[in-house]
Design a protein around this motif. Sequence first.
Motif, PDB file in Angstrom:
ATOM      1  N   GLY A 115       0.841  -1.194   0.000  1.00 13.10           N
ATOM      2  CA  GLY A 115       0.000   0.000   0.000  1.00 13.10           C
ATOM      3  C   GLY A 115       0.871   1.237   0.000  1.00 13.10           C
ATOM      4  N   ALA A 116       1.560   1.454   1.099  1.00 17.17           N
ATOM      5  CA  ALA A 116       2.511   2.564   1.213  1.00 17.17           C
ATOM      6  C   ALA A 116       3.521   2.199   2.277  1.00 17.17           C
ATOM      7  CB  ALA A 116       1.794   3.862   1.575  1.00 17.17           C
ATOM      8  N   LYS A 145      -7.023   2.076  -3.335  1.00 13.76           N
ATOM      9  CA  LYS A 145      -7.421   3.489  -3.287  1.00 13.76           C
ATOM     10  C   LYS A 145      -8.249   3.852  -2.055  1.00 13.76           C
ATOM     11  CE  LYS A 145      -9.209   7.196  -6.219  1.00 13.76           C
ATOM     12  NZ  LYS A 145      -9.733   7.546  -7.568  1.00 13.76           N
ATOM     13  N   PRO A 146      -9.355   3.186  -1.743  1.00 14.89           N
ATOM     14  CA  PRO A 146     -10.113   3.585  -0.551  1.00 14.89           C
ATOM     15  C   PRO A 146      -9.394   3.265   0.754  1.00 14.89           C
ATOM     16  CG  PRO A 146     -11.043   1.585  -1.501  1.00 14.89           C
ATOM     17  CD  PRO A 146     -10.002   2.088  -2.480  1.00 14.89           C
ATOM     18  N   ARG A 147      -8.490   2.316   0.706  1.00 11.33           N
ATOM     19  CA  ARG A 147      -7.768   1.917   1.911  1.00 11.33           C
ATOM     20  C   ARG A 147      -6.614   2.851   2.236  1.00 11.33           C
ATOM     21  NH1 ARG A 147     -10.095  -2.240  -0.747  1.00 11.33           N
ATOM     22  NH2 ARG A 147     -11.024  -3.908   0.530  1.00 11.33           N
ATOM     23  N   LEU A 148      -6.061   3.508   1.226  1.00 11.14           N
ATOM     24  CA  LEU A 148      -4.954   4.431   1.432  1.00 11.14           C
ATOM     25  C   LEU A 148      -5.410   5.845   1.751  1.00 11.14           C
ATOM     26  CD1 LEU A 148      -2.451   3.427  -1.419  1.00 11.14           C
ATOM     27  CD2 LEU A 148      -2.317   2.863   1.017  1.00 11.14           C
ATOM     28  N   ASN A 149      -6.610   6.173   1.370  1.00 15.42           N
ATOM     29  CA  ASN A 149      -7.045   7.562   1.432  1.00 15.42           C
ATOM     30  C   ASN A 149      -6.916   8.169   2.827  1.00 15.42           C
ATOM     31  OD1 ASN A 149      -8.256   9.941   0.151  1.00 15.42           O
ATOM     32  ND2 ASN A 149      -9.982   9.500   1.497  1.00 15.42           N
ATOM     33  N   ALA A 150      -7.447   7.471   3.831  1.00 13.83           N
ATOM     34  CA  ALA A 150      -7.455   8.056   5.172  1.00 13.83           C
ATOM     35  C   ALA A 150      -6.037   8.169   5.739  1.00 13.83           C
ATOM     36  CB  ALA A 150      -8.337   7.227   6.099  1.00 13.83           C
ATOM     37  N   VAL A 151      -5.249   7.093   5.636  1.00 16.83           N
ATOM     38  CA  VAL A 151      -3.925   7.106   6.279  1.00 16.83           C
ATOM     39  C   VAL A 151      -2.965   8.071   5.591  1.00 16.83           C
ATOM     40  CG1 VAL A 151      -4.144   4.789   7.227  1.00 16.83           C
ATOM     41  CG2 VAL A 151      -3.202   5.073   4.951  1.00 16.83           C
ATOM     42  N   LEU A 152      -3.023   8.143   4.266  1.00 21.08           N
ATOM     43  CA  LEU A 152      -2.105   9.046   3.569  1.00 21.08           C
ATOM     44  C   LEU A 152      -2.569  10.501   3.654  1.00 21.08           C
ATOM     45  CD1 LEU A 152      -1.020   6.972   0.454  1.00 21.08           C
ATOM     46  CD2 LEU A 152       0.188   7.342   2.606  1.00 21.08           C
ATOM     47  N   SER A 153      -3.864  10.718   3.685  1.00 26.83           N
ATOM     48  CA  SER A 153      -4.367  12.082   3.862  1.00 26.83           C
ATOM     49  C   SER A 153      -3.944  12.619   5.228  1.00 26.83           C
ATOM     50  CB  SER A 153      -5.887  12.116   3.719  1.00 26.83           C
ATOM     51  OG  SER A 153      -6.275  11.787   2.400  1.00 26.83           O
ATOM     52  N   GLU A 154      -3.972  11.757   6.238  1.00 26.27           N
ATOM     53  CA  GLU A 154      -3.519  12.174   7.570  1.00 26.27           C
ATOM     54  C   GLU A 154      -2.028  12.457   7.555  1.00 26.27           C
ATOM     55  OE1 GLU A 154      -3.436  10.557  12.202  1.00 26.27           O
ATOM     56  OE2 GLU A 154      -4.384   9.355  10.627  1.00 26.27           O
ATOM     57  N   ARG A 155      -1.267  11.610   6.872  1.00 22.69           N
ATOM     58  CA  ARG A 155       0.187  11.827   6.794  1.00 22.69           C
ATOM     59  C   ARG A 155       0.514  13.125   6.065  1.00 22.69           C
ATOM     60  NH1 ARG A 155       4.307  13.517   5.827  1.00 22.69           N
ATOM     61  NH2 ARG A 155       6.339  12.528   5.459  1.00 22.69           N
ATOM     62  N   ALA A 156      -0.200  13.419   4.999  1.00 21.69           N
ATOM     63  CA  ALA A 156       0.064  14.641   4.226  1.00 21.69           C
ATOM     64  C   ALA A 156      -0.348  15.884   4.989  1.00 21.69           C
ATOM     65  CB  ALA A 156      -0.659  14.571   2.885  1.00 21.69           C
TER      66      ALA A 156
END
Length: 260
Positions: A115-116, A145-156
């Motif tokens: 994922g990341a 895509k839906p699984r990364l959205n929350a965690v990466l948005s928080e990181r950014a």
Amino acid sequence: MLILLPPSEGKQPAASGAPFDAASLSFPELTPERDIVLHALARASSAEDAHQVLGVGASLAAEVARNLTLRDAPASPAHAVYTGVLYEALGYRSMTPTQAGHANESIVVISALWGAVGFSDRIPAYRLSMSVNLPGVGKLATWWKPRLNAVLSERAGDGLVVDCRSSTYAAAWVPHPENTVSVSVFQLRGGVRKVVSHFAKHTRGEFARHLLTRRNHAPESPAALLAAARQKWDAELIPGTTRKAHQLNIILPEDHSFAG
């Protein structure tokens, strides 16, 4: 500043060492999803049509076989596992400890398997592209895509996102466009601007290195990123919209060499 990179297709396996520890990877909330993909990849890699499913030739049989033992394989930091044009130009090994620290803090690699991952996360070498339609999971970019959205948005957060990914990996997460800048590379040929394909990776690697090693503070806006790019290249910024990220175009001269 968050720098998004794609993984390399080829990877350098660790010669020895402990296997990866799921709990120690960045974004541990993705552990259940990573476990699903690991299981599906091992199953697909053991099937008769493994090479067809994974989109690789017979010459990569050893890499496909490696997918069967990823949970027990030796792991290395992501910056040592990922190789190729972009990572060679990034030159992590030649960075000072301070610069390497900036890289570890700033770089996230978008991965079909994980994922990341953070740049210092310890992972094994694997063979899996984001373009694969993995049995039991589906198209990986769509699945992540839906699984990364929350965690990466928080990181950014509200910081600047510098997107150096290829289109295949860019599909797995779309950052908020206001503070996101995608990096494109062109070269003048016969006075005409042409898209650079393979060696765009090289220039993106050089650009990421420039951002991490220059003495100035990390850019905090698209305009500041443009100013940083112009320290080394001819560059322009195409403003984004409410739905599309800004685009930084690096324009290489006709006599530009990609050697070294």
